[in-house]
Design a protein around this motif. Structure first.
Motif, PDB file in Angstrom:
ATOM      1  N   LYS A 136       0.846  -1.191   0.000  1.00  0.00           N
ATOM      2  CA  LYS A 136       0.000   0.000   0.000  1.00  0.00           C
ATOM      3  C   LYS A 136       0.878   1.237   0.000  1.00  0.00           C
ATOM      4  CE  LYS A 136      -3.526  -2.390   2.563  1.00  0.00           C
ATOM      5  NZ  LYS A 136      -3.260  -3.181   3.724  1.00  0.00           N
ATOM      6  N   GLN A 137       0.322   2.353  -0.428  1.00  0.00           N
ATOM      7  CA  GLN A 137       1.074   3.597  -0.483  1.00  0.00           C
ATOM      8  C   GLN A 137       0.570   4.555   0.588  1.00  0.00           C
ATOM      9  OE1 GLN A 137       0.858   5.115  -4.461  1.00  0.00           O
ATOM     10  NE2 GLN A 137       1.681   3.241  -5.361  1.00  0.00           N
ATOM     11  N   TYR A 138       1.512   5.283   1.206  1.00  0.00           N
ATOM     12  CA  TYR A 138       1.180   6.206   2.290  1.00  0.00           C
ATOM     13  C   TYR A 138       1.883   7.534   2.059  1.00  0.00           C
ATOM     14  CZ  TYR A 138      -0.114   1.841   4.592  1.00  0.00           C
ATOM     15  OH  TYR A 138      -0.675   0.631   4.881  1.00  0.00           O
ATOM     16  N   THR A 155       2.113  10.857  12.032  1.00  0.00           N
ATOM     17  CA  THR A 155       2.090   9.424  12.302  1.00  0.00           C
ATOM     18  C   THR A 155       1.249   8.743  11.236  1.00  0.00           C
ATOM     19  OG1 THR A 155       0.169   9.604  13.750  1.00  0.00           O
ATOM     20  CG2 THR A 155       2.332   9.717  14.789  1.00  0.00           C
ATOM     21  N   ILE A 156       1.671   7.553  10.834  1.00  0.00           N
ATOM     22  CA  ILE A 156       0.911   6.761   9.871  1.00  0.00           C
ATOM     23  C   ILE A 156       0.746   5.351  10.421  1.00  0.00           C
ATOM     24  CG2 ILE A 156       1.574   8.093   7.838  1.00  0.00           C
ATOM     25  CD1 ILE A 156       3.673   5.998   7.216  1.00  0.00           C
ATOM     26  N   ASP A 157      -0.349   4.713  10.054  1.00  0.00           N
ATOM     27  CA  ASP A 157      -0.628   3.342  10.458  1.00  0.00           C
ATOM     28  C   ASP A 157      -0.428   2.437   9.248  1.00  0.00           C
ATOM     29  OD1 ASP A 157      -1.329   4.362  12.910  1.00  0.00           O
ATOM     30  OD2 ASP A 157      -3.476   4.365  12.495  1.00  0.00           O
ATOM     31  N   VAL A 158       0.546   1.533   9.349  1.00  0.00           N
ATOM     32  CA  VAL A 158       0.850   0.608   8.261  1.00  0.00           C
ATOM     33  C   VAL A 158       0.559  -0.813   8.739  1.00  0.00           C
ATOM     34  CG1 VAL A 158       2.610   2.132   7.279  1.00  0.00           C
ATOM     35  CG2 VAL A 158       3.292   0.390   8.912  1.00  0.00           C
ATOM     36  N   ASP A 159       0.509  -1.751   7.791  1.00  0.00           N
ATOM     37  CA  ASP A 159       0.356  -3.147   8.176  1.00  0.00           C
ATOM     38  C   ASP A 159       1.514  -3.540   9.077  1.00  0.00           C
ATOM     39  OD1 ASP A 159      -2.014  -3.538   6.836  1.00  0.00           O
ATOM     40  OD2 ASP A 159      -1.056  -4.312   5.022  1.00  0.00           O
ATOM     41  N   ARG A 160       1.278  -4.521   9.929  1.00  0.00           N
ATOM     42  CA  ARG A 160       2.228  -4.857  10.990  1.00  0.00           C
ATOM     43  C   ARG A 160       3.633  -5.110  10.472  1.00  0.00           C
ATOM     44  NH1 ARG A 160       1.442  -9.261  15.781  1.00  0.00           N
ATOM     45  NH2 ARG A 160       3.165  -8.506  17.019  1.00  0.00           N
ATOM     46  N   LEU A 161       4.599  -4.488  11.161  1.00  0.00           N
ATOM     47  CA  LEU A 161       6.017  -4.687  10.891  1.00  0.00           C
ATOM     48  C   LEU A 161       6.635  -5.418  12.082  1.00  0.00           C
ATOM     49  CD1 LEU A 161       6.888  -1.130   9.534  1.00  0.00           C
ATOM     50  CD2 LEU A 161       6.494  -3.193   8.199  1.00  0.00           C
ATOM     51  N   PHE A 186      -0.625  -2.345  17.422  1.00  0.00           N
ATOM     52  CA  PHE A 186      -1.998  -2.460  17.884  1.00  0.00           C
ATOM     53  C   PHE A 186      -2.853  -3.191  16.860  1.00  0.00           C
ATOM     54  CE2 PHE A 186      -1.877   1.295  15.316  1.00  0.00           C
ATOM     55  CZ  PHE A 186      -3.127   1.423  14.751  1.00  0.00           C
ATOM     56  N   ARG A 187      -4.079  -3.455  17.250  1.00  0.00           N
ATOM     57  CA  ARG A 187      -5.041  -4.108  16.358  1.00  0.00           C
ATOM     58  C   ARG A 187      -6.159  -3.129  16.053  1.00  0.00           C
ATOM     59  NH1 ARG A 187      -6.530  -9.958  18.487  1.00  0.00           N
ATOM     60  NH2 ARG A 187      -7.186 -10.216  16.343  1.00  0.00           N
ATOM     61  N   GLY A 188      -6.640  -3.188  14.824  1.00  0.00           N
ATOM     62  CA  GLY A 188      -7.691  -2.282  14.385  1.00  0.00           C
ATOM     63  C   GLY A 188      -9.055  -2.680  14.899  1.00  0.00           C
ATOM     64  N   LYS A 189     -10.038  -1.929  14.481  1.00  0.00           N
ATOM     65  CA  LYS A 189     -11.419  -2.171  14.868  1.00  0.00           C
ATOM     66  C   LYS A 189     -11.910  -3.487  14.262  1.00  0.00           C
ATOM     67  CE  LYS A 189     -15.924  -0.003  14.598  1.00  0.00           C
ATOM     68  NZ  LYS A 189     -16.735   1.038  13.971  1.00  0.00           N
ATOM     69  N   TYR A 227      -1.750  -3.698  13.125  1.00  0.00           N
ATOM     70  CA  TYR A 227      -1.153  -2.490  12.564  1.00  0.00           C
ATOM     71  C   TYR A 227       0.076  -2.076  13.372  1.00  0.00           C
ATOM     72  CZ  TYR A 227      -5.429  -1.720   9.877  1.00  0.00           C
ATOM     73  OH  TYR A 227      -6.478  -1.853   9.017  1.00  0.00           O
ATOM     74  N   THR A 228       0.930  -1.279  12.737  1.00  0.00           N
ATOM     75  CA  THR A 228       2.069  -0.645  13.384  1.00  0.00           C
ATOM     76  C   THR A 228       1.939   0.849  13.148  1.00  0.00           C
ATOM     77  OG1 THR A 228       3.493  -2.553  13.002  1.00  0.00           O
ATOM     78  CG2 THR A 228       4.582  -0.470  13.459  1.00  0.00           C
TER      79      THR A 228
END
Length: 103
Positions: free
Chosen positions: A10-12, A19-25, A67-70, A93-94
């Motif tokens: 994905k692009q951010y 701060t940005i939330d990306v898939d878990r790292l 963390f984990r999303g909704k 998410y990270t």
């Protein structure tokens, strides 16, 4: 100044201090990481566009939180066959704080 980075397919949009939330790292909280998959760097009216990536460009970030999303509900249903399946999902998410954009 901002940069468009790619993480997890994905692009951010990354700006210094944001701060940005990306898939878990797989990094620990407080660890400093460097993302070198930079697609674009823009400063005012000037923009540098990579083909597909900018050589030598990098974004330095710090891992703030894991963390984990909704929770979302996945519900499958087929009419007239008494077929119903309900499943929940929470994405990992990270959260990254952008410290520096280097070109």
């Amino acid at each position: 100044m901002y940069a468009i980075i790619r993480s997890g397919g994905k692009q951010y949009r990354a700006e210094v201090g944001a701060t940005i939330d990306v898939d878990r790292l797989p990094n620990e909280i407080g660890e400093r990481i460097e993302i070198d998959d930079v697609l674009l760097v823009a400063d005012g009216d000037q923009a540098q566009i990579g083909a597909p990536r900018l050589a030598g460009a990098a974004v330095a970030a710090t891992v703030v939180e894991q963390f984990r999303g909704k929770k979302i509900i996945v519900y499958k249903y087929r009419q007239r066959t008494n077929y119903r399946r309900k499943q929940g999902h929470r994405q990992y998410y990270t959260r990254l704080r952008i410290d520096e954009i280097r070109v």
